[in-house]
Design an enzyme around this catalytic site. Structure first.
Site, PDB file in Angstrom:
ATOM      1  N   ARG A 166       0.865  -1.177   0.000  1.00  0.00           N
ATOM      2  CA  ARG A 166       0.000   0.000   0.000  1.00  0.00           C
ATOM      3  C   ARG A 166       0.903   1.229   0.000  1.00  0.00           C
ATOM      4  NH1 ARG A 166      -3.383  -3.047  -1.305  1.00  0.00           N
ATOM      5  NH2 ARG A 166      -5.416  -3.455  -0.364  1.00  0.00           N
TER       6      ARG A 166
ATOM      7  N   GLU B   5      -3.920   7.455  -4.634  1.00  0.00           N
ATOM      8  CA  GLU B   5      -4.163   6.760  -5.896  1.00  0.00           C
ATOM      9  C   GLU B   5      -5.469   7.280  -6.478  1.00  0.00           C
ATOM     10  OE1 GLU B   5      -4.101   2.521  -5.342  1.00  0.00           O
ATOM     11  OE2 GLU B   5      -2.092   2.564  -4.489  1.00  0.00           O
TER      12      GLU B   5
ATOM     13  N   HIS C 140      -1.601   0.127  -9.572  1.00  0.00           N
ATOM     14  CA  HIS C 140      -2.165  -0.839  -8.622  1.00  0.00           C
ATOM     15  C   HIS C 140      -2.763  -2.036  -9.369  1.00  0.00           C
ATOM     16  CE1 HIS C 140      -3.914  -1.101  -4.284  1.00  0.00           C
ATOM     17  NE2 HIS C 140      -3.668  -2.310  -4.767  1.00  0.00           N
TER      18      HIS C 140
HETATM   19  C1  GLV Z   1      -4.905  -5.409  -3.662  1.00  0.00           C
HETATM   20  O1  GLV Z   1      -4.285  -4.427  -3.451  1.00  0.00           O
HETATM   21  C2  GLV Z   1      -5.345  -6.309  -2.656  1.00  0.00           C
HETATM   22  O2  GLV Z   1      -5.262  -5.993  -1.462  1.00  0.00           O
HETATM   23  O3  GLV Z   1      -5.826  -7.384  -3.009  1.00  0.00           O
END
Ligand code: GLV
Length: 328
Positions: free
Chosen positions: A237, A266, A285
């Protein structure tokens, strides 16, 4: 029968599985997440929600959504929801563990390789007409094989990274909240404190969930411990690394580069300083974004919803309401 809201078009059979059981499914068709007011209204009008990491679901929204029984996040992380607050108003929260570790590790590995070997920068250069000759000095980077990889967070994804590193003959250092001696031994990882890991690693890859403890885990002090030749990879993250400190470290040459699939915020605005560095790779992401994995994640989230709507506990609950809400 119940009403289910899905906050984006998702791949695979998730919507179909819900409709097949007679539930009414409403899908938000925007590419962007529903704005907060639309999300709050949809939560209030439905019995269950299948949500994404980009949907910020506040305790107030859940409190006001008196029919809502489960928020099934299509992600392994769930820092976009407060599971304790949800439990306190009787709402289950679930995630999608176990199905995305290998795909996410594949991507983290691709980022590591791409950053080390200048794949993105050299592609950009060839497209811009920069390929004039074979050069003995252009785009030199560090070897990946035989280097030291530091894995921060030895969960499912961190472990999958360690397995890949073994194939590259790497020394692997790992640090995690709780020691896992058997896992470390079977993967050939050496447990290290975070500081020792940062000092010794050529590549540092972040695999922690975002919690109060891991927010800004990698700040300017931590970055200053890293080798000047080291590369930071983040597929966890964005806020796990202090982004201002990272910009400063890149500016001053404290580290050699970074490859980031996650940022804070983001999407990252295109005029953000991170985009100004040639030695930084930024992707939107997408670490879990394979056809099969995203389909499995959506289907698993639908399975959690079906369980609750059928009076069972969601198999992948991350909270436990003392008094789960029933259908109204
Ligand atoms: C993606 O970021 C997830 O947490 O699956």
């Amino acid at each position: 029968m119940a009403a289910v809201f899905i906050t984006r078009t998702v791949p695979g059979d998730a919507a179909e599985r819900l409709r097949d059981r007679g539930h009414t499914v409403t899908v938000w068709h925007g590419e962007a997440p529903p704005p907060a007011d639309a999300l709050a209204a949809a939560l209030a009008a439905n019995d269950a929600a299948l949500t994404m990491v980009a949907d910020r679901i506040s305790a107030a929204m859940l409190e006001a959504a008196s029919r809502m029984r489960i928020v099934a996040n299509m992600a392994v992380g769930y820092d976009n929801i407060d599971p304790a607050a949800a439990a306190s108003v009787g709402v289950w929260v679930s995630n999608t563990p176990g199905v995305l570790a290998e795909t996410t590790a594949d991507f983290a590995w691709a980022l590591l390789m791409a950053a080390a070997r200048n794949i993105v920068a050299s592609d950009r250069d060839t497209r811009a007409g920069g390929w004039k000759t074979w050069s003995p000095t252009a785009f030199l980077g560090p070897d990946v094989h035989g280097a030291t990889l530091g894995i921060v967070g030895l969960g499912e994804i961190g472990q999958a990274m360690a397995r890949r590193a073994a194939g590259f003959g790497m020394r692997v250092l790992s640090t995690s909240r709780s020691r896992k001696p058997d896992v470390e031994a079977s993967l050939g990882c050496e447990h290290a404190s975070l500081d020792d890991l940062l000092r010794a690693s050529d590549f540092v890859s972040l695999h922690t969930p975002l919690t109060a403890e891991t927010r800004r885990l990698i700040g300017s002090r931590e970055l200053s411990l890293m080798k000047r030749s080291a590369i930071l990879v983040n597929t966890s993250r964005g806020p796990v690394a202090d982004q201002e400190a990272l910009v400063e470290a890149l500016r001053s040459g404290t580290i050699a580069g970074a490859a980031l699939d996650v940022t804070d915020p983001e999407p990252l605005p295109v005029d953000h300083a991170l985009f100004s560095f040639a030695n930084v790779i930024i992707t939107p992401h997408i670490a879990s974004a394979s056809f099969a994995t995203r389909s499995r994640m959506a289907s698993m989230a639908a399975g959690n919803i079906l369980a609750v709507l059928e009076g069972r506990e969601p198999p992948n609950a991350v909270n436990r309401p003392a008094a789960p809400r029933g259908l109204t």
